[in-house]
Design a protein around this motif. Sequence first.
Motif, PDB file in Angstrom:
ATOM      1  N   LYS A 273       5.605   6.848   8.000  1.00  0.00           N
ATOM      2  CA  LYS A 273       6.245   6.019   7.036  1.00  0.00           C
ATOM      3  C   LYS A 273       5.532   4.527   6.779  1.00  0.00           C
ATOM      4  O   LYS A 273       5.340   4.081   5.767  1.00  0.00           O
ATOM      5  N   THR A 274       5.298   3.999   8.017  1.00  0.00           N
ATOM      6  CA  THR A 274       4.673   2.562   8.059  1.00  0.00           C
ATOM      7  C   THR A 274       3.356   2.531   7.487  1.00  0.00           C
ATOM      8  O   THR A 274       2.930   1.828   6.620  1.00  0.00           O
ATOM      9  N   SER A 275       2.685   3.670   7.906  1.00  0.00           N
ATOM     10  CA  SER A 275       1.035   3.892   7.375  1.00  0.00           C
ATOM     11  C   SER A 275       1.435   3.936   5.854  1.00  0.00           C
ATOM     12  O   SER A 275       0.452   3.564   4.965  1.00  0.00           O
ATOM     13  N   GLU A 276       2.252   5.037   5.338  1.00  0.00           N
ATOM     14  CA  GLU A 276       2.409   5.026   4.047  1.00  0.00           C
ATOM     15  C   GLU A 276       2.644   3.914   3.142  1.00  0.00           C
ATOM     16  O   GLU A 276       2.076   3.825   2.148  1.00  0.00           O
ATOM     17  N   ASP A 277       3.476   3.156   3.649  1.00  0.00           N
ATOM     18  CA  ASP A 277       3.861   1.932   2.795  1.00  0.00           C
ATOM     19  C   ASP A 277       2.603   1.007   2.968  1.00  0.00           C
ATOM     20  O   ASP A 277       2.438   0.313   1.843  1.00  0.00           O
ATOM     21  N   LEU A 278       2.033   0.769   4.128  1.00  0.00           N
ATOM     22  CA  LEU A 278       0.648  -0.119   3.850  1.00  0.00           C
ATOM     23  C   LEU A 278      -0.191   0.376   2.762  1.00  0.00           C
ATOM     24  O   LEU A 278      -0.818  -0.206   2.259  1.00  0.00           O
ATOM     25  N   GLY A 279      -0.708   1.661   2.879  1.00  0.00           N
ATOM     26  CA  GLY A 279      -1.574   2.224   2.171  1.00  0.00           C
ATOM     27  C   GLY A 279      -0.851   2.319   0.663  1.00  0.00           C
ATOM     28  O   GLY A 279      -1.765   1.925  -0.156  1.00  0.00           O
ATOM     29  N   GLY A 280       0.180   2.462   0.358  1.00  0.00           N
ATOM     30  CA  GLY A 280       0.723   2.427  -0.819  1.00  0.00           C
ATOM     31  C   GLY A 280       0.644   1.016  -1.529  1.00  0.00           C
ATOM     32  O   GLY A 280       0.688   0.801  -2.684  1.00  0.00           O
ATOM     33  N   MET A 281       0.985  -0.077  -0.658  1.00  0.00           N
ATOM     34  CA  MET A 281       0.666  -1.439  -1.068  1.00  0.00           C
ATOM     35  C   MET A 281      -0.786  -1.599  -1.576  1.00  0.00           C
ATOM     36  O   MET A 281      -1.175  -2.217  -2.611  1.00  0.00           O
ATOM     37  N   LEU A 282      -1.725  -1.182  -0.727  1.00  0.00           N
ATOM     38  CA  LEU A 282      -3.077  -1.288  -1.271  1.00  0.00           C
ATOM     39  C   LEU A 282      -3.738  -0.514  -2.313  1.00  0.00           C
ATOM     40  O   LEU A 282      -4.680  -0.672  -3.063  1.00  0.00           O
ATOM     41  N   ARG A 283      -3.058   0.570  -2.524  1.00  0.00           N
ATOM     42  CA  ARG A 283      -3.410   1.689  -3.880  1.00  0.00           C
ATOM     43  C   ARG A 283      -2.597   1.499  -4.832  1.00  0.00           C
ATOM     44  O   ARG A 283      -2.675   2.044  -5.938  1.00  0.00           O
ATOM     45  N   GLY A 284      -1.719   0.346  -4.918  1.00  0.00           N
ATOM     46  CA  GLY A 284      -0.788   0.279  -6.075  1.00  0.00           C
ATOM     47  C   GLY A 284       0.463   0.878  -6.400  1.00  0.00           C
ATOM     48  O   GLY A 284       1.059   0.832  -7.480  1.00  0.00           O
ATOM     49  N   ARG A 285       0.609   1.929  -5.308  1.00  0.00           N
ATOM     50  CA  ARG A 285       1.985   2.585  -5.571  1.00  0.00           C
ATOM     51  C   ARG A 285       3.053   1.605  -5.243  1.00  0.00           C
ATOM     52  O   ARG A 285       4.031   2.128  -5.712  1.00  0.00           O
ATOM     53  N   LEU A 286       2.946   0.961  -4.126  1.00  0.00           N
ATOM     54  CA  LEU A 286       3.984  -0.356  -4.181  1.00  0.00           C
ATOM     55  C   LEU A 286       3.415  -1.768  -4.194  1.00  0.00           C
ATOM     56  O   LEU A 286       2.250  -1.768  -4.230  1.00  0.00           O
ATOM     57  N   PRO A 287       4.248  -2.573  -4.759  1.00  0.00           N
ATOM     58  CA  PRO A 287       3.627  -3.918  -4.981  1.00  0.00           C
ATOM     59  C   PRO A 287       3.275  -4.506  -3.703  1.00  0.00           C
ATOM     60  O   PRO A 287       3.872  -4.204  -2.488  1.00  0.00           O
ATOM     61  N   PHE A 288       2.030  -5.050  -3.825  1.00  0.00           N
ATOM     62  CA  PHE A 288       1.463  -5.780  -2.652  1.00  0.00           C
ATOM     63  C   PHE A 288       2.305  -7.022  -2.273  1.00  0.00           C
ATOM     64  O   PHE A 288       2.597  -7.935  -3.058  1.00  0.00           O
ATOM     65  N   ASP A 289       2.527  -7.062  -1.080  1.00  0.00           N
ATOM     66  CA  ASP A 289       3.252  -8.283  -0.638  1.00  0.00           C
ATOM     67  C   ASP A 289       2.664  -8.728   1.008  1.00  0.00           C
ATOM     68  O   ASP A 289       2.769  -7.888   1.997  1.00  0.00           O
ATOM     69  N   GLY A 290       1.912  -9.756   1.098  1.00  0.00           N
ATOM     70  CA  GLY A 290       1.182 -10.000   2.107  1.00  0.00           C
ATOM     71  C   GLY A 290       1.858 -10.217   3.452  1.00  0.00           C
ATOM     72  O   GLY A 290       1.405  -9.702   4.618  1.00  0.00           O
ATOM     73  N   VAL A 291       3.369 -10.964   3.317  1.00  0.00           N
ATOM     74  CA  VAL A 291       4.068 -10.793   4.377  1.00  0.00           C
ATOM     75  C   VAL A 291       4.524  -9.498   5.053  1.00  0.00           C
ATOM     76  O   VAL A 291       4.361  -9.231   6.152  1.00  0.00           O
ATOM     77  N   LYS A 292       4.891  -8.720   3.935  1.00  0.00           N
ATOM     78  CA  LYS A 292       5.358  -7.277   4.229  1.00  0.00           C
ATOM     79  C   LYS A 292       4.147  -6.533   5.040  1.00  0.00           C
ATOM     80  O   LYS A 292       4.362  -5.702   5.830  1.00  0.00           O
ATOM     81  N   PHE A 293       3.032  -6.581   4.329  1.00  0.00           N
ATOM     82  CA  PHE A 293       1.913  -5.854   4.912  1.00  0.00           C
ATOM     83  C   PHE A 293       1.486  -6.517   6.119  1.00  0.00           C
ATOM     84  O   PHE A 293       1.405  -5.641   7.094  1.00  0.00           O
ATOM     85  N   ALA A 294       1.664  -7.536   6.521  1.00  0.00           N
ATOM     86  CA  ALA A 294       1.396  -8.223   7.983  1.00  0.00           C
ATOM     87  C   ALA A 294       2.312  -7.635   9.063  1.00  0.00           C
ATOM     88  O   ALA A 294       2.100  -7.168   9.975  1.00  0.00           O
ATOM     89  N   ASP A 295       3.606  -7.753   8.450  1.00  0.00           N
ATOM     90  CA  ASP A 295       4.590  -7.266   9.469  1.00  0.00           C
ATOM     91  C   ASP A 295       4.433  -5.660   9.602  1.00  0.00           C
ATOM     92  O   ASP A 295       4.383  -5.170  10.806  1.00  0.00           O
ATOM     93  N   GLY A 296       4.163  -4.943   8.640  1.00  0.00           N
ATOM     94  CA  GLY A 296       3.899  -3.689   8.714  1.00  0.00           C
ATOM     95  C   GLY A 296       2.571  -3.243   9.664  1.00  0.00           C
ATOM     96  O   GLY A 296       2.739  -2.288  10.474  1.00  0.00           O
ATOM     97  N   ALA A 297       1.613  -3.986   9.605  1.00  0.00           N
ATOM     98  CA  ALA A 297       0.629  -3.883  10.327  1.00  0.00           C
ATOM     99  C   ALA A 297       0.804  -4.171  11.957  1.00  0.00           C
ATOM    100  O   ALA A 297       0.423  -3.228  12.806  1.00  0.00           O
ATOM    101  N   LEU A 298       1.785  -5.180  12.337  1.00  0.00           N
ATOM    102  CA  LEU A 298       2.076  -5.310  13.631  1.00  0.00           C
ATOM    103  C   LEU A 298       3.004  -4.251  13.985  1.00  0.00           C
ATOM    104  O   LEU A 298       2.902  -3.800  15.122  1.00  0.00           O
ATOM    105  N   LYS A 299       3.911  -3.872  13.190  1.00  0.00           N
ATOM    106  CA  LYS A 299       4.713  -2.628  13.686  1.00  0.00           C
ATOM    107  C   LYS A 299       3.987  -1.526  13.831  1.00  0.00           C
ATOM    108  O   LYS A 299       3.959  -0.802  14.762  1.00  0.00           O
ATOM    109  N   LEU A 300       3.052  -1.255  12.921  1.00  0.00           N
ATOM    110  CA  LEU A 300       1.996   0.040  13.323  1.00  0.00           C
ATOM    111  C   LEU A 300       1.272   0.130  14.654  1.00  0.00           C
ATOM    112  O   LEU A 300       1.186   0.808  15.302  1.00  0.00           O
TER     113      LEU A 300
END
Length: 155
Positions: A46-73
Motif C-alpha cells: 500500500k505504501t509503495s503504491e501510494d508513492l508510485g501513484g504520486m510519481l505517476r500522477g494517479r495521486l496528487p504529488f505532496d512532497g511531505v507525504k512522499f517523504a513520510d511514506g518513504a520513511l514508513k516504507l
Amino acid sequence: MSVMFKRLTVVLLAALALGGALTGCDRVDPNSPLGKRKVIFKDMLKTSEDLGGMLRGRLPFDGVKFADGALKLDSLSHQPWQHFPQVRDGGDSAARAEVWERQARFHDLARQLEGVTGELVDVTRNQPLDAAKLKAPMDKVEAACKACHSEFRNH
C-alpha cells in the motif's frame, strides 16, 4: 409463530450466515509468523503504491507525504524477514519453498531492498521535493521488490 420462535430463528440464521462467511475467510493466525509477515507486506504494498501513484500522477504529488511514506516504507522494509522461520511454516503462504532452500540469496535480496529504501529516504531529506528526481530511486525500490518476488513468491 410465536415471537420467541421468530427471534430464535433470526438468531440461528444469523449465526449460520456468519459461520458460512467465516469459512471463506483467510484463517491465518495474526500472531503466527505468516500472519505477521502478511500484514507487513500488505502495508509495504500500500505504501509503495501510494508513492508510485504520486510519481505517476494517479495521486496528487505532496512532497511531505512522499517523504513520510518513504520513511514508513524504509521502516517496513526491515521488518518482515524476522518472521520467516528457519524451517518452512504452514499456512497459505505465497512464499515458494526456495525461501527456505536458498536462504542466503533470500536474505541478500532483503538487504538490497533495505538499501534502496534507505536511498529513497536520503533523497527526500531536502524539501521541497522534485517529483522528477524521485523517479529513479523509486524505480530501484520497485525493481528490488520485483526481483525478490520473481525468485521467491508464487504469483
